[in-house]
Design a protein around this motif. Structure first.
Motif: not given
Length: 347
Positions: A138, A140, A213, A275, A280, A288-294
Motif C-alpha cells: 500500500d 503508506d 483492485e 476511510d 487522517t 482516502g487510501s482505499d480510493e487512492k489504490l482503487d
C-alpha cells in the motif's frame, strides 16, 4: 507460577479499567518477549517500535473479552451446580478444599495461556500491518499515528521485522519466558489448531484483495469472501482462542465463532466507511487510501449510508449469537460491551 506484575484484566467490572489492565499486561509481555528473543539491531528496535505504538488492540481485547465472559459464565454454572450438590447432602469432607486449590492453580495457568494468545494475535496483526505499509503493497507513510516502519528504519529492516513478528506469534504460545507460567501443552495444541489456518487465511485474503483492485465487477458476495479471510479470520481466531483458554464448551465455541464471523465482517465494513468519513488525524493513518489504490470497498459498492446499515445489522447478529448462548447478563458483559464499543468507534 507467573511473576507478572501488571494489573490483571480479570474479573471484568467496567470497560475502561479492563482496557487499561490489558494494555499494561500486553506492554509488559511485549517487553519480556523481546528480552527473551534477543534480536539483533536494528531488528529489535524496529520490532519494539511497531509493537509499542498506540494501536487499538482490537484483537487482544476480543480475545480477553471472550476469555473473561466464558470464564465468568462457566464459574457461575459451576457455582449453581455446587450449590445444588450441597443442598442435597450434609456430608462435606476435604475434597472441596482440594478442588478449590486445583481450580486456583488451573486458573493461573489458563490466564497465562490467555496472555500468550493475546500477544500472539497482536504480533501477527502487527506483522500484517508492517508488510501492508511497504512500498510494494500500500506504500503508506503513517500508521497508528506515527511514521511507518520502513520510513523510520528502512525497507529491508521493515520486511524482516514483519517476518520475525510472524514467527514469534507462534513461538510465544510455548516459549519458556520467565514472566509466564509454564505453558499447558493441551491448550497450546488447541490454540495452534485455531491460529495457524486463520493466519494462512489472512494472507490469502490479502492476495484476493490485491487481485480485486481496480476491478469494477466485484460483487458483494466476492467482497465478503475477501474480507472474511483478510480481516475476519484473525478476529475469528482471537475470539475462539479466548474461549479455548477459558475451557469453552462445544456450544460456546459455536456461539463465539458465529459472533466473530459477524463482527469480523462488520469491522471491515466500518473501516471502509471511516476511510472516507474520518480524517487522517483521527484515523492515525492516511484517509482516502482505499480510493487512492482503487480498492473494492463496501462504500464503493453500496454507498456510505447503506454500508452503515449493513455494518449495524452485522453487529446486531454478532451480539445475538452471544446472548443466545450466554444470555444478556453480567457474565457476558465483557464481550457484549466491547461489541458495542466497536460499533461506535471513530477510528
Amino acid at each position: 507460577m507467573t511473576i507478572s506484575t501488571a494489573p490483571r484484566f480479570v474479573p471484568f467490572t467496567t470497560f475502561e479499567p479492563f482496557h487499561h489492565a490489558l494494555r499494561a499486561q500486553l506492554a509488559q509481555d511485549i517487553d519480556a518477549l523481546f528480552a527473551y528473543a534477543d534480536l539483533p539491531s536494528p531488528l529489535n528496535d524496529a520490532c519494539r517500535y511497531v509493537m509499542t505504538g498506540n494501536g487499538k488492540l482490537v484483537r487482544p481485547l476480543l480475545l480477553a473479552s471472550a476469555f473473561v465472559s466464558i470464564s465468568a459464565s462457566n464459574k457461575q454454572m459451576a457455582n449453581r451446580s455446587t450449590s445444588n450438590q450441597f443442598s442435597n447432602t450434609k456430608a462435606i469432607d476435604g475434597t472441596s478444599a482440594i478442588e478449590n486449590l486445583n481450580d486456583f492453580l488451573d486458573a493461573d495457568v489458563r490466564y497465562d495461556m490467555c496472555r500468550r494468545a493475546a500477544l500472539a494475535v497482536e504480533l501477527l496483526h502487527t506483522y500484517s500491518l508492517v508488510h501492508d505499509d511497504l512500498p510494494c503493497m500500500d506504500d503508506d507513510a503513517l500508521r497508528r499515528g506515527q511514521p511507518t516502519c520502513h520510513i523510520v528504519f528502512d525497507e529491508a529492516t521493515a520486511l524482516l521485522a514483519g517476518d520475525v513478528l510472524q514467527t514469534l506469534a507462534f513461538e510465544v504460545l510455548t516459549a519458556e519466558i520467565p514472566t509466564f507460567a509454564p505453558f499447558d501443552s493441551q491448550v497450546a495444541s488447541q490454540l495452534l489448531a485455531i491460529f495457524a489456518p486463520r493466519a494462512r487465511r489472512m494472507v490469502s485474503g490479502q492476495m484476493l484483495d490485491l487481485n480485486a483492485e481496480a476491478s469494477a465487477a466485484v460483487s458483494q458476495t466476492a467482497l465478503e469472501a475477501i474480507h472474511r479471510d483478510k480481516t475476519g479470520a484473525l478476529i475469528e481466531a482471537a475470539v475462539l482462542m479466548g474461549g479455548i483458554c477459558a475451557q469453552a464448551t462445544a456450544l460456546q465455541r459455536i456461539a463465539l465463532q458465529d459472533c466473530a464471523q459477524h463482527i469480523g465482517l462488520a469491522f471491515q465494513v466500518q473501516d471502509d466507511i471511516l476511510d472516507v468519513t474520518a480524517s487522517t488525524d483521527a484515523l492515525g493513518k492516511p484517509a482516502g487510501s482505499d480510493e487512492k489504490l482503487d480498492k473494492s470497498t463496501y462504500v464503493k459498492l453500496m454507498g456510505v449510508e447503506a454500508a452503515k446499515n449493513y455494518a449495524q445489522s452485522l453487529f446486531t447478529d454478532g451480539r445475538a449469537a452471544i446472548t443466545r448462548e450466554l444470555g444478556d447478563s453480567t457474565e457476558s458483559y465483557a464481550l457484549l460491551e466491547l461489541i458495542e464499543r466497536l460499533w461506535s468507534r471513530k477510528k
